[in-house]
Write a protein that holds these residues in place. Structure first.
Motif, short mmCIF file in Angstrom:
data_model
loop_
_atom_site.label_atom_id
_atom_site.label_comp_id
_atom_site.label_asym_id
_atom_site.label_seq_id
_atom_site.Cartn_x
_atom_site.Cartn_y
_atom_site.Cartn_z
N THR A 23 60.92 68.18 -76.50
CA THR A 23 61.49 67.97 -77.81
C THR A 23 60.62 67.69 -78.72
O THR A 23 60.01 66.90 -78.68
N VAL A 24 60.47 68.46 -79.77
CA VAL A 24 59.46 68.25 -80.96
C VAL A 24 60.24 68.30 -82.25
O VAL A 24 60.88 69.09 -82.52
N THR A 25 59.89 67.55 -83.33
CA THR A 25 60.50 67.52 -84.43
C THR A 25 59.73 68.62 -85.30
O THR A 25 58.54 68.61 -85.30
N GLU A 26 60.66 69.23 -85.94
CA GLU A 26 60.01 70.19 -86.99
C GLU A 26 59.10 69.66 -88.10
O GLU A 26 59.13 68.69 -88.33
N GLY A 27 57.72 70.53 -88.09
CA GLY A 27 56.64 70.22 -88.79
C GLY A 27 55.69 69.23 -88.28
O GLY A 27 54.74 68.83 -88.72
N LYS A 28 56.17 68.74 -86.91
CA LYS A 28 55.03 68.07 -86.23
C LYS A 28 54.33 68.85 -85.34
O LYS A 28 54.47 69.85 -84.97
N PRO A 29 52.96 68.13 -84.96
CA PRO A 29 52.04 69.00 -84.05
C PRO A 29 52.80 68.98 -82.78
O PRO A 29 53.60 68.18 -82.18
N VAL A 30 52.26 69.88 -81.93
CA VAL A 30 52.55 70.39 -80.44
C VAL A 30 51.25 70.47 -79.70
O VAL A 30 50.45 71.49 -80.20
N SER A 31 51.26 69.92 -78.43
CA SER A 31 50.05 70.58 -77.66
C SER A 31 50.59 70.81 -76.40
O SER A 31 51.56 70.19 -75.74
N LEU A 32 50.38 72.30 -75.82
CA LEU A 32 50.60 72.76 -74.53
C LEU A 32 49.27 72.70 -73.46
O LEU A 32 48.07 73.08 -74.06
N ASN A 33 49.45 71.92 -72.30
CA ASN A 33 48.26 72.12 -71.73
C ASN A 33 48.32 73.00 -70.27
O ASN A 33 49.23 73.08 -69.70
N CYS A 34 47.25 73.62 -69.96
CA CYS A 34 47.21 74.47 -69.04
C CYS A 34 45.72 74.40 -68.21
O CYS A 34 44.74 74.45 -68.96
N PHE A 35 45.79 74.18 -66.98
CA PHE A 35 44.65 73.78 -66.08
C PHE A 35 44.59 75.09 -64.89
O PHE A 35 45.78 75.29 -64.53
N PHE A 36 43.47 75.72 -64.91
CA PHE A 36 43.41 76.78 -64.04
C PHE A 36 42.31 76.81 -63.03
O PHE A 36 41.25 76.50 -63.52
N GLU A 37 42.40 77.23 -62.08
CA GLU A 37 41.47 77.44 -60.97
C GLU A 37 41.48 78.60 -60.28
O GLU A 37 42.39 79.24 -59.73
N ALA A 38 40.20 79.52 -60.26
CA ALA A 38 40.31 80.87 -59.67
C ALA A 38 39.83 80.65 -58.18
O ALA A 38 39.34 79.75 -57.76
N GLN A 39 39.84 81.73 -57.43
CA GLN A 39 39.25 81.78 -56.03
C GLN A 39 37.96 82.39 -56.05
O GLN A 39 37.39 82.53 -54.96
N SER A 40 37.39 82.98 -57.00
CA SER A 40 36.24 83.65 -57.04
C SER A 40 35.58 83.67 -58.43
O SER A 40 36.06 83.21 -59.30
N ASP A 41 34.31 84.26 -58.58
CA ASP A 41 33.30 83.85 -59.37
C ASP A 41 33.81 85.38 -60.55
O ASP A 41 33.06 85.16 -61.46
N SER A 42 34.67 86.02 -60.22
CA SER A 42 34.97 87.26 -60.84
C SER A 42 35.24 86.82 -62.45
O SER A 42 35.75 85.53 -62.49
N ILE A 43 35.24 87.87 -63.44
CA ILE A 43 35.84 87.61 -64.60
C ILE A 43 37.21 87.01 -64.70
O ILE A 43 37.98 87.76 -64.34
N ASN A 44 37.55 85.65 -65.07
CA ASN A 44 38.59 85.27 -65.28
C ASN A 44 39.41 84.95 -66.41
O ASN A 44 38.42 84.74 -67.30
N PHE A 45 40.75 85.40 -66.78
CA PHE A 45 41.36 85.36 -68.04
C PHE A 45 42.52 84.58 -68.02
O PHE A 45 43.49 84.84 -67.45
N PRO A 46 42.71 83.37 -68.68
CA PRO A 46 43.81 82.97 -68.83
C PRO A 46 44.58 83.22 -69.95
O PRO A 46 44.01 83.89 -70.96
N PHE A 47 46.10 83.25 -69.93
CA PHE A 47 47.01 83.70 -70.88
C PHE A 47 47.87 82.72 -71.45
O PHE A 47 48.27 81.85 -70.42
N TRP A 48 48.50 82.78 -72.58
CA TRP A 48 49.91 81.95 -72.81
C TRP A 48 50.87 83.36 -73.19
O TRP A 48 50.64 84.13 -74.05
N TYR A 49 51.95 83.06 -72.49
CA TYR A 49 53.07 84.05 -72.90
C TYR A 49 54.17 83.37 -73.83
O TYR A 49 54.38 81.95 -73.32
#
Length: 107
Positions: A23-49
């Motif tokens: 719950t965020v007050t309008e006009g205030k900052p917000v941070s969303l965190n995402c940690f990811f770990e891949a199973q291989s060294d191939s090219i890895n792309f994280p996304f936010w939807y």
């Protein structure tokens, strides 16, 4: 205040993101965190939807297009794991939505 819901999604990789409801007050900052770990060294792309109500999720941020709707991604990674956090300096009512951190590799 308004609501930012955060739900994790992945494609067989490991993804952890800010859980539950913020719950965020309008006009205030917000941070969303995402940690990811891949199973291989191939090219890895994280996304936010972003998903408004019953609409389909839309791509918000990726590694290349890392600024959108006032959100800025902060990306740190090595070959297999990292973070793909995002922040916005001043939230608006229209930011009330569900946010998914997702991840895929190219193989």
């Amino acid at each position: 205040g308004h609501i930012l819901s955060c739900l994790g999604g992945s494609t067989g990789q490991s993804v952890n993101q800010t859980p539950g409801i913020l719950t965020v007050t309008e006009g205030k900052p917000v941070s969303l965190n995402c940690f990811f770990e891949a199973q291989s060294d191939s090219i890895n792309f994280p996304f936010w939807y972003i998903q408004h109500g019953s609409q389909s999720p839309e791509l918000l941020l990726n590694e290349i297009d890392n600024k959108n709707q006032g959100f800025q991604a902060i990306h740190h990674k090595n070959s297999k794991k990292g973070t793909f956090n995002t922040k916005k300096q001043a939230t608006q009512l229209k930011d009330s939505a569900v946010y998914f951190c997702a991840f895929r590799d190219t193989q």
